[in-house]
Scaffold this motif. Structure first.
Motif, PDB file in Angstrom:
ATOM      1  N   ASN A  32      -2.416  10.563   2.518  1.00 48.26           N
ATOM      2  CA  ASN A  32      -2.331  11.775   1.701  1.00 48.26           C
ATOM      3  C   ASN A  32      -3.683  12.322   1.279  1.00 48.26           C
ATOM      4  O   ASN A  32      -3.869  13.530   1.187  1.00 48.26           O
ATOM      5  N   ILE A  33      -4.650  11.440   1.035  1.00 40.38           N
ATOM      6  CA  ILE A  33      -5.975  11.912   0.631  1.00 40.38           C
ATOM      7  C   ILE A  33      -6.615  12.697   1.773  1.00 40.38           C
ATOM      8  O   ILE A  33      -7.126  13.807   1.584  1.00 40.38           O
ATOM      9  N   VAL A  34      -6.531  12.134   2.982  1.00 40.99           N
ATOM     10  CA  VAL A  34      -7.092  12.832   4.146  1.00 40.99           C
ATOM     11  C   VAL A  34      -6.341  14.142   4.386  1.00 40.99           C
ATOM     12  O   VAL A  34      -6.943  15.176   4.694  1.00 40.99           O
ATOM     13  N   ALA A  35      -5.005  14.114   4.228  1.00 38.01           N
ATOM     14  CA  ALA A  35      -4.211  15.334   4.420  1.00 38.01           C
ATOM     15  C   ALA A  35      -4.622  16.435   3.439  1.00 38.01           C
ATOM     16  O   ALA A  35      -4.746  17.615   3.822  1.00 38.01           O
ATOM     17  N   ILE A  36      -4.865  16.062   2.180  1.00 40.03           N
ATOM     18  CA  ILE A  36      -5.311  17.053   1.177  1.00 40.03           C
ATOM     19  C   ILE A  36      -6.643  17.655   1.602  1.00 40.03           C
ATOM     20  O   ILE A  36      -6.843  18.877   1.568  1.00 40.03           O
ATOM     21  N   MET A  37      -7.571  16.804   2.021  1.00 39.29           N
ATOM     22  CA  MET A  37      -8.898  17.289   2.416  1.00 39.29           C
ATOM     23  C   MET A  37      -8.818  18.193   3.655  1.00 39.29           C
ATOM     24  O   MET A  37      -9.463  19.233   3.716  1.00 39.29           O
ATOM     25  N   ARG A  95     -16.239  11.407  -4.540  1.00 33.94           N
ATOM     26  CA  ARG A  95     -17.047  12.546  -4.078  1.00 33.94           C
ATOM     27  C   ARG A  95     -16.200  13.581  -3.345  1.00 33.94           C
ATOM     28  O   ARG A  95     -16.442  14.784  -3.449  1.00 33.94           O
ATOM     29  N   MET A  96     -15.183  13.125  -2.615  1.00 33.80           N
ATOM     30  CA  MET A  96     -14.308  14.083  -1.911  1.00 33.80           C
ATOM     31  C   MET A  96     -13.586  14.991  -2.898  1.00 33.80           C
ATOM     32  O   MET A  96     -13.575  16.210  -2.744  1.00 33.80           O
ATOM     33  N   PHE A  97     -12.958  14.394  -3.918  1.00 42.20           N
ATOM     34  CA  PHE A  97     -12.204  15.208  -4.870  1.00 42.20           C
ATOM     35  C   PHE A  97     -13.119  16.062  -5.741  1.00 42.20           C
ATOM     36  O   PHE A  97     -12.724  17.145  -6.179  1.00 42.20           O
ATOM     37  N   ASP A 153       0.841  -1.196   0.000  1.00 42.88           N
ATOM     38  CA  ASP A 153       0.000   0.000   0.000  1.00 42.88           C
ATOM     39  C   ASP A 153       0.885   1.258   0.000  1.00 42.88           C
ATOM     40  O   ASP A 153       2.062   1.196   0.358  1.00 42.88           O
ATOM     41  N   PHE A 154       0.307   2.386  -0.368  1.00 41.67           N
ATOM     42  CA  PHE A 154       1.058   3.649  -0.437  1.00 41.67           C
ATOM     43  C   PHE A 154       0.692   4.584   0.722  1.00 41.67           C
ATOM     44  O   PHE A 154       1.477   4.839   1.616  1.00 41.67           O
ATOM     45  N   ASP A 155      -0.559   5.070   0.708  1.00 45.72           N
ATOM     46  CA  ASP A 155      -0.983   6.052   1.716  1.00 45.72           C
ATOM     47  C   ASP A 155      -1.007   5.453   3.117  1.00 45.72           C
ATOM     48  O   ASP A 155      -1.723   4.485   3.369  1.00 45.72           O
ATOM     49  N   GLY A 156      -0.243   6.021   4.021  1.00 44.47           N
ATOM     50  CA  GLY A 156      -0.217   5.535   5.399  1.00 44.47           C
ATOM     51  C   GLY A 156       0.660   4.316   5.587  1.00 44.47           C
ATOM     52  O   GLY A 156       0.796   3.813   6.697  1.00 44.47           O
ATOM     53  N   GLY A 204       4.452  17.889  -1.529  1.00 48.03           N
ATOM     54  CA  GLY A 204       5.274  18.523  -0.486  1.00 48.03           C
ATOM     55  C   GLY A 204       4.980  18.003   0.906  1.00 48.03           C
ATOM     56  O   GLY A 204       5.810  18.112   1.813  1.00 48.03           O
ATOM     57  N   ASN A 205       3.809  17.426   1.086  1.00 36.79           N
ATOM     58  CA  ASN A 205       3.373  16.993   2.408  1.00 36.79           C
ATOM     59  C   ASN A 205       3.803  15.564   2.749  1.00 36.79           C
ATOM     60  O   ASN A 205       3.619  15.102   3.862  1.00 36.79           O
TER      61      ASN A 205
END
Length: 223
Positions: A25-30, A58-60, A15-18, A77-78
């Motif tokens: 990263n998705i949660v961080a962007i939101m 739906r989030m994006f 897996d990538f995120d987390g 960057g994050n």
């Protein structure tokens, strides 16, 4: 069992995120851009009221495409890479272990972040993105096949199933809801966060880990 394992090709689905990254990263962007309603969607995905694909899409869709560069720059960057990742890749190369990134993340941050590492692009699976409309649209080049009805978005089980169990020792490394179904299929799971509880509940063959040095150490012991 030892002889049987020796005859099987080891393959890792990571897996990538987390997992490769320290944060999701998705949660961080939101959290950073705060589009109204995003937090409710996250909760609905975690509680399985809506599918991962529906929730992420739906989030994006709440973010205007005009903010493309801001979103991309922030996402890249994050990112902080979890300790030991390069060492895991080095170990896989030395030991002839096939390594795939199976990510529920999005191409505009997954590919740039992983470009720093020697991973062939065709060994990276993730979701796509389209900024041509008024709002960001996520596209799903690796959606679920007829064997999976979870509406994962990026279907990890379809990728895992393409490596038959008879010929492969299948290993999953992950942390969260997008890894749940894949964890049920593989021989060994390396788990963090939410995935640990699932492995406990289902009595799966798993090892908890904090960083990739833990994973390398355990893989060496499993030889």
């Amino acid at each position: 069992m030892g002889a049987e394992r020796m005859s099987k090709q080891r393959v890792i689905f990571c897996d990538f995120d987390g997992t490769i990254t320290v944060n999701d990263n998705i949660v961080a962007i939101m959290k950073h851009f705060q589009p109204p309603g995003w937090d409710e969607l996250v909760q609905q995905v975690i509680s399985k009221q809506i599918s991962v694909r529906e929730g992420v899409g739906r989030m994006f869709a709440l973010l205007p495409a005009s903010r493309k560069q801001e979103v991309i720059d922030y996402a890249i960057g994050n990112v902080t890479i979890r300790a030991g990742f390069q060492e895991l890749l080095d170990y896989c190369r030395r030991e002839n272990i096939i390594f795939y990134v199976t990510s529920g993340g999005i191409d505009f941050f997954v590919y740039p972040v992983l470009s720093a590492f020697p991973i062939p692009k065709d060994h990276i699976y993730c979701n796509g993105s389209d900024f041509s409309g008024s709002h960001i649209r996520i596209v799903w080049p690796h959606a679920c096949d007829e064997h999976c009805h979870n509406d994962c978005g990026m279907c990890k089980t379809a990728i895992i199933r393409s490596f038959p169990a008879e010929a492969h020792e299948r290993i999953l490394i992950g942390d969260s809801v997008t890894d749940f179904e894949g964890a049920k299929l593989v021989d060994v799971v390396f788990a963090r966060s939410h995935l640990v509880q699932l492995c406990e509940d289902l009595k799966l063959n798993y090892y908890p880990f904090d960083d990739f040095f833990d994973v390398v150490k355990r893989l060496e012991e499993m030889k």
